[in-house]
Design an enzyme around this catalytic site. Structure first.
Site, PDB file in Angstrom:
ATOM      1  N   SER A 142     -31.749   7.656   7.875  1.00  0.00           N
ATOM      2  CA  SER A 142     -30.787   6.665   8.360  1.00  0.00           C
ATOM      3  C   SER A 142     -31.320   6.015   9.619  1.00  0.00           C
ATOM      4  O   SER A 142     -31.944   6.688  10.447  1.00  0.00           O
ATOM      5  CB  SER A 142     -29.443   7.337   8.663  1.00  0.00           C
ATOM      6  OG  SER A 142     -28.595   6.468   9.393  1.00  0.00           O
ATOM      7  N   TYR A 157     -24.559  13.488  13.002  1.00  0.00           N
ATOM      8  CA  TYR A 157     -25.164  12.950  11.771  1.00  0.00           C
ATOM      9  C   TYR A 157     -26.592  12.491  12.041  1.00  0.00           C
ATOM     10  O   TYR A 157     -27.533  12.851  11.318  1.00  0.00           O
ATOM     11  CB  TYR A 157     -24.306  11.786  11.280  1.00  0.00           C
ATOM     12  CG  TYR A 157     -24.850  11.040  10.085  1.00  0.00           C
ATOM     13  CD1 TYR A 157     -24.603  11.477   8.785  1.00  0.00           C
ATOM     14  CD2 TYR A 157     -25.592   9.869  10.243  1.00  0.00           C
ATOM     15  CE1 TYR A 157     -25.084  10.789   7.677  1.00  0.00           C
ATOM     16  CE2 TYR A 157     -26.079   9.176   9.149  1.00  0.00           C
ATOM     17  CZ  TYR A 157     -25.820   9.638   7.875  1.00  0.00           C
ATOM     18  OH  TYR A 157     -26.303   8.945   6.788  1.00  0.00           O
TER      19      TYR A 157
END
Length: 252
Positions: A142, A157
């Protein structure tokens, strides 16, 4: 025929990666967790286009299930393709959770760690003996782990995705002895079901995200799936240990 294992392929980026990889003539073993219907729909979409796909259940947050999953993969390889090995692995399965560092619980942190970092680590370890030399691995990371994607609320995350980026390089280093390439893709904002269908529930955020993206829109699953399929293919035979941002130029 080449064979790929694609985790988290019941929707979104995983579904696109599975379908686009199959379009290149590759057989696909795809996994789903809670969304069995989505996994079967992905397999059906591949078969409708003339490909071959098998959908298997897998919770990448439960590493204790990995030995049984490996046996299921071995059975499918034998029964469907008369092979003992596969060629490509896409560690895509995951989930997103946002909360400020001050509000993040240990349970949330641990679940993110199990699914996003521990899962790919030990699933790859478990499946590695079934991988053919000269194959390829792609890890879905990501851009939240990059300076360009830094946003409040993603501390846990993004920390796991940052760990996955480091793991990608170590996999590439260690697996190179077998000619196995390992790369990562880092999507930006992409219209998927992640975050409990956040884009459907909060469509008002889309224009703001598009305005911060150089190419003027949010990403679509096929934008990322195409890059994953390309990195698996022999076209990318001289590419390894890379993390490629696929974000349309977010915060460029």
């Amino acid at each position: 025929m080449k064979i790929a294992v694609v985790t988290g392929a019941s929707s979104g980026i995983g579904r696109s990666a599975a379908i686009q990889t199959a379009r290149r003539g590759t057989g696909v073993i795809l996994t789903y967790s809670s969304n069995r219907r989505g996994g079967l729909e992905t397999a059906a979409a591949i078969e409708k286009e003339g490909g071959t796909a098998v959908a298997l259940p897998l919770d990448v947050g439960e590493s204790g299930t990995f030995p049984a999953f490996r046996e299921s993969v071995a059975d499918v390889l034998r029964d469907t393709w008369q092979r003992g090995t596969f060629d490509y692995l896409v560690n895509n399965a995951g989930f997103a959770h946002t909360s400020l560092l001050a509000d993040t619980t240990e349970d949330t942190f641990d679940r993110l760690m199990r699914v996003l970092l521990k899962g790919p680590y030990f699933l790859t370890q478990r499946l590695l003996p079934l991988m053919e030399n000269g194959g390829a691995v792609v890890n879905t990371s990501s851009n939240s782990a990059a300076a360009s994607g830094l946003e409040p609320g993603y501390s846990a995350y993004a920390s796991m995705k940052g760990g996955l980026n480091v793991l990608t390089r170590y996999m590439a280093k260690e697996f190179s002895e077998r000619g196995i390439r390992v790369n990562a893709v880092s999507p930006g904002s992409t219209r998927t079901r992640i975050g409990d269908d956040a884009f459907d529930r909060f469509p008002e955020v889309i224009p703001a995200l598009a305005a911060r993206t150089a190419l003027g829109r949010v990403g679509e699953p096929d934008d990322i799936g195409a890059m994953i399929a390309t990195l698996l293919s022999e076209e990318s035979g001289w590419v390894t240990a890379q993390n490629i941002e696929v974000s349309g130029g977010y915060n460029l």
